[in-house]
Design an enzyme around this catalytic site. Structure first.
Site, PDB file in Angstrom:
ATOM      1  N   GLY A  25       0.781  -1.234   0.000  1.00 42.58           N
ATOM      2  CA  GLY A  25       0.000   0.000   0.000  1.00 42.58           C
ATOM      3  C   GLY A  25       0.808   1.277   0.000  1.00 42.58           C
ATOM      4  O   GLY A  25       0.238   2.364   0.033  1.00 42.58           O
ATOM      5  N   ALA A  26       2.133   1.171  -0.055  1.00 46.23           N
ATOM      6  CA  ALA A  26       2.974   2.363   0.038  1.00 46.23           C
ATOM      7  C   ALA A  26       3.255   3.018  -1.308  1.00 46.23           C
ATOM      8  O   ALA A  26       3.767   4.136  -1.354  1.00 46.23           O
ATOM      9  CB  ALA A  26       4.297   2.013   0.723  1.00 46.23           C
ATOM     10  N   SER A  27       2.922   2.336  -2.397  1.00 52.39           N
ATOM     11  CA  SER A  27       3.210   2.897  -3.719  1.00 52.39           C
ATOM     12  C   SER A  27       2.299   2.260  -4.759  1.00 52.39           C
ATOM     13  O   SER A  27       1.609   1.271  -4.487  1.00 52.39           O
ATOM     14  CB  SER A  27       4.683   2.668  -4.099  1.00 52.39           C
ATOM     15  OG  SER A  27       4.970   1.273  -4.163  1.00 52.39           O
ATOM     16  N   GLY A  28       2.318   2.833  -5.960  1.00 47.44           N
ATOM     17  CA  GLY A  28       1.611   2.250  -7.098  1.00 47.44           C
ATOM     18  C   GLY A  28       0.123   2.058  -6.878  1.00 47.44           C
ATOM     19  O   GLY A  28      -0.568   2.922  -6.341  1.00 47.44           O
ATOM     20  N   ILE A  29      -0.377   0.900  -7.295  1.00 48.17           N
ATOM     21  CA  ILE A  29      -1.798   0.581  -7.175  1.00 48.17           C
ATOM     22  C   ILE A  29      -2.255   0.658  -5.726  1.00 48.17           C
ATOM     23  O   ILE A  29      -3.329   1.192  -5.423  1.00 48.17           O
ATOM     24  CB  ILE A  29      -2.082  -0.823  -7.749  1.00 48.17           C
ATOM     25  CG1 ILE A  29      -1.865  -0.843  -9.263  1.00 48.17           C
ATOM     26  CG2 ILE A  29      -3.502  -1.274  -7.414  1.00 48.17           C
ATOM     27  CD1 ILE A  29      -1.911  -2.238  -9.877  1.00 48.17           C
ATOM     28  N   SER A 163       7.349 -12.928 -17.658  1.00 53.12           N
ATOM     29  CA  SER A 163       8.294 -14.008 -17.372  1.00 53.12           C
ATOM     30  C   SER A 163       7.542 -15.260 -16.925  1.00 53.12           C
ATOM     31  O   SER A 163       6.373 -15.210 -16.537  1.00 53.12           O
ATOM     32  CB  SER A 163       9.266 -13.581 -16.272  1.00 53.12           C
ATOM     33  OG  SER A 163       8.593 -13.511 -15.017  1.00 53.12           O
ATOM     34  N   TYR A 166       6.504 -14.890 -13.198  1.00 51.99           N
ATOM     35  CA  TYR A 166       5.403 -13.949 -12.987  1.00 51.99           C
ATOM     36  C   TYR A 166       4.092 -14.516 -13.523  1.00 51.99           C
ATOM     37  O   TYR A 166       3.061 -14.478 -12.844  1.00 51.99           O
ATOM     38  CB  TYR A 166       5.721 -12.613 -13.661  1.00 51.99           C
ATOM     39  CG  TYR A 166       4.755 -11.513 -13.311  1.00 51.99           C
ATOM     40  CD1 TYR A 166       4.896 -10.799 -12.123  1.00 51.99           C
ATOM     41  CD2 TYR A 166       3.699 -11.181 -14.163  1.00 51.99           C
ATOM     42  CE1 TYR A 166       4.007  -9.783 -11.792  1.00 51.99           C
ATOM     43  CE2 TYR A 166       2.804 -10.172 -13.839  1.00 51.99           C
ATOM     44  CZ  TYR A 166       2.972  -9.476 -12.655  1.00 51.99           C
ATOM     45  OH  TYR A 166       2.081  -8.474 -12.324  1.00 51.99           O
ATOM     46  N   LYS A 170       0.774 -15.490 -11.223  1.00 52.86           N
ATOM     47  CA  LYS A 170      -0.531 -14.848 -11.366  1.00 52.86           C
ATOM     48  C   LYS A 170      -1.619 -15.852 -11.742  1.00 52.86           C
ATOM     49  O   LYS A 170      -2.788 -15.670 -11.373  1.00 52.86           O
ATOM     50  CB  LYS A 170      -0.444 -13.705 -12.376  1.00 52.86           C
ATOM     51  CG  LYS A 170       0.448 -12.556 -11.918  1.00 52.86           C
ATOM     52  CD  LYS A 170       0.013 -12.003 -10.556  1.00 52.86           C
ATOM     53  CE  LYS A 170       0.870 -10.834 -10.102  1.00 52.86           C
ATOM     54  NZ  LYS A 170       0.427 -10.274  -8.806  1.00 52.86           N
TER      55      LYS A 170
END
Length: 277
Positions: A25-29, A163, A166, A170
């Site tokens: 929650g500290a950056s991005g989405i 990759s 990744y 997902k």
């Protein structure tokens, strides 16, 4: 008139009285979603390993409506503490947004991939999501309500766009989402995931190798199916808001794509051709 304005404002808040825990929650989405959830009336606990950024987000939201918790999602004690801390601070947990994720170096040939990189990605992207689901369920089952959302990816249902580590991770997030939705439905707990198109977040820039945000956006807009609107992180936050709100009260086990229809396109067979205008 003022009373009416206040009522309308309260009605517009789609998460009034809710408590959310957001990993990554500290950056991005995660950062954008934390701020949006707060605007809609939620108390937000921000969990991350980026302490300085996390505290900055809390300052931006306000300490009366948010708190920061240092949390490595690969550590079960850390995730348990984040959940318990949230419940201790705000009295409950309504929304778990399992958003923390990483990628590995983009090596297109599997023979060049390192086992350590593969395991590191799965540790954060899969084990981390599993632990968030587990400990959210631990407090939501007795309450017989709750909402678990995870960040998946276009790579959750298609190959060739990321990759091996990744993509595999997902796919696993989607599998966990569907399986848990079946288990927790009996308790009134909804479980869903989000699959966004490419974004110029730190993760997106690192994986693509494109550092310039405008250049990244131009590449995405060119590759995308839906022309006109520009895709940004606020679109994903709004999708998370929908899934977290009562507007999605009967949505569970769903993988919500925010991709402008890219995932349903066939880039080889092009039936619909218009002359250049």
């Amino acid at each position: 008139m003022a009373a009416t304005s206040q009522v309308l404002t309260a009605i517009a808040r789609r998460l009034e009285g809710k408590v959310a825990l957001i990993t990554g929650g500290a950056s991005g989405i995660g950062e954008t979603t934390a701020k949006l959830f707060s605007q809609h009336g939620a108390k937000v606990a921000i969990a991350d390993v980026q302490d300085e950024l996390g505290h900055s987000v809390v300052e931006a939201i306000g300490t009366s409506n948010s708190t920061y918790i240092h949390c490595d999602v690969t550590n079960e004690d850390g995730v348990k503490n984040a959940v318990d801390n949230t419940v201790s601070t705000y009295g409950k947990l309504d929304i778990m947004f399992s958003n923390a994720g990483i990628s590995d170096p983009n090596r297109p040939r599997i023979i060049d991939n390192e086992k350590a990189d593969f395991e590191r990605v799965f540790s954060v992207n899969v084990t981390g999501v599993f632990l968030c689901m587990k400990h959210a369920a631990r407090v939501m089952i007795p309450a017989r309500s709750g909402n678990i959302i995870s960040t998946a990816s276009l790579s959750s249902t298609m190959g060739g766009g990321s990759s091996h580590a990744y993509c595999g991770s997902k796919h696993a997030v989607l599998g966990l989402t569907r399986n848990l939705a079946v288990e927790l439905g009996q308790f009134g707990i909804r479980v869903n995931c989000l699959s966004p198109f490419g974004l110029p977040t730190a993760l997106g820039k690192k994986f693509s190798g494109i550092k310039n945000e405008e250049e990244f956006e131009n590449v995405i807009n060119f590759a995308g199916n839906l022309k006109g609107p520009k895709f940004n992180v606020e679109d994903v936050a709004n999708a998370a808001l929908y899934l977290a709100s009562d507007e999605a009260k009967y949505v569970s086990g769903h993988n919500l794509f925010i991709d402008g229809g890219f995932s349903v396109c066939n880039s080889v067979i092009k039936v619909f051709q218009y002359p250049d205008s």
